[in-house]
Design an enzyme around this catalytic site. Structure first.
Site, mmCIF file in Angstrom:
data_model
loop_
_atom_site.group_PDB
_atom_site.id
_atom_site.type_symbol
_atom_site.label_atom_id
_atom_site.label_comp_id
_atom_site.label_asym_id
_atom_site.label_seq_id
_atom_site.Cartn_x
_atom_site.Cartn_y
_atom_site.Cartn_z
ATOM 1 N N GLU A 154 1.064 -1.119 -0.087
ATOM 2 C CA GLU A 154 -0.143 0.155 0.059
ATOM 3 C C GLU A 154 0.742 1.205 0.244
ATOM 4 O OE1 GLU A 154 -3.568 1.944 2.491
ATOM 5 O OE2 GLU A 154 -3.084 -0.490 3.330
ATOM 6 N N GLU A 158 -2.690 11.080 2.875
ATOM 7 C CA GLU A 158 -4.233 11.496 3.851
ATOM 8 C C GLU A 158 -3.398 12.086 4.471
ATOM 9 O OE1 GLU A 158 -3.430 6.105 5.008
ATOM 10 O OE2 GLU A 158 -2.520 7.777 6.157
#
Length: 341
Positions: A154, A158
């Site tokens: 991943e 964010e």
């Protein structure tokens, strides 16, 4: 249908502050752009047209080394742009609500169908940030959640609910239990950064670059972080699986990470993350160049089913709701909302 702004990716033209690279020609929902410009990747010719020919990979900026620096043990060290001098913002307020259980809370995910192994991924977005929220763009190996005999891959951008001016870059990797012979934990490499601007106030260009040699993150075409092959955690070389491109807006239970979510933050209606466009570039390992693969401007009134679906599973405090992924007026809008039970 409105015209789209295609931001030129001119490295080295930005001043030290991200605000100097702001999207001055950008548009907010309902506004009409002033002009349209062609896209130019770093190292390409001035008159290059996206998709017409290969372009060179991004150059480093802001003092980033052209090759990785090695520590005393010979490990490569990641580069993170200094936040010194960037404007900061106060923490988001937590709004207490005594009747939180009277509501059901919903989030949204735009889930990519395409599978990628390396590439350049860009999105022009206006993010959301309320206490407890995560507003994101990320690459994800679709079987990571299974754990057990599956690896985890991943790559994250964010925007955190603690502050409208703070975001996190992160790599998450995990070996399979089949390989280690025991339950293994995720390896992460979170780095928090100041934007120097309020990420919820206007649109900015976000980018992630994934190659066999490095993974990097950009804001408004300024490289903010680069991780290299050879670093101690070995995460770049462990990114072996194909990954999908995703965007989501949800509320986490980790108060220390994103602040406390009470539900009161949604009392005045939904909050939203807006995506103006998404651009995807292929990477040629032999020539180390990128070429345009596809772009989605979110014209029309529904998702392009060739590239996207919508999430419908639980994400801690919220249920992802397909109805909270809205295509309208040339934008994809991810909403977080509450409904009285």
């Amino acid at each position: 249908m409105k015209n789209k702004i295609l931001l030129p990716l001119a490295f080295g033209l930005c001043a030290a502050l991200f605000t100097a690279c702001g999207d001055d020609n950008g548009t907010n929902p309902g506004e009409t752009p002033n002009s349209s410009a062609s896209v130019e990747l770093p190292g390409s010719s001035a008159d290059a047209v996206p998709g017409s020919s290969a372009v060179t990979p991004p150059v480093t900026t802001g003092g980033a080394p052209a090759t990785p620096t090695l520590d005393a043990n010979g490990n490569a060290t990641m580069w993170v742009r200094s936040d010194e001098g960037l404007a900061t913002f106060p923490k988001n307020d937590t709004i207490s609500v005594p009747n939180r259980s009277d509501y059901t809370y919903y989030g949204a995910e735009l889930t990519g169908k395409d599978q990628f192994h390396y590439g350049r991924f860009e999105a022009r977005m206006k993010m959301a940030s309320i206490s407890g929220s995560v507003s994101s763009m990320f690459l994800y190996y679709d079987d990571s959640y299974r754990k057990g005999d599956y690896v985890w891959n991943e790559i994250d951008i964010e925007v955190l609910g603690t502050n409208v001016g703070v975001w996190q870059s992160n790599l998450i990797t995990r070996e399979s239990d089949e390989v280690t012979g025991k339950k293994t934990n995720n390896i992460t490499s979170e780095a928090k950064h100041q934007f120097g601007f309020d990420a919820t106030a206007d649109f900015h260009l976000y980018g992630m670059i994934w190659t066999p040699e490095y993974i990097s993150w950009e804001i408004d075409s300024v490289e903010v972080r680069r991780d290299y092959v050879g670093e101690k955690k070995g995460q770049v070389e462990f990114m072996t699986e194909e990954q999908s491109l995703r965007f989501n807006l949800w509320a986490s239970k980790s108060v220390a990470w994103v602040g406390k979510f009470t539900g009161g933050e949604l009392a005045n209606g939904p909050v939203a993350q807006y995506i103006d466009y998404v651009r995807v570039y292929k990477y040629d390992e032999a020539t180390k160049t990128f070429t345009m693969d596809w772009q989605d401007d979110f014209d029309g009134d529904e998702l392009d089913s060739e590239h996207w679906s919508a999430g419908n599973w639980e994400m801690e405090h919220v249920m992802l709701n397909r109805d909270n992924v809205v295509v309208e007026n040339g934008y994809c809008r991810l909403e977080m909302s509450r409904v009285a039970d």
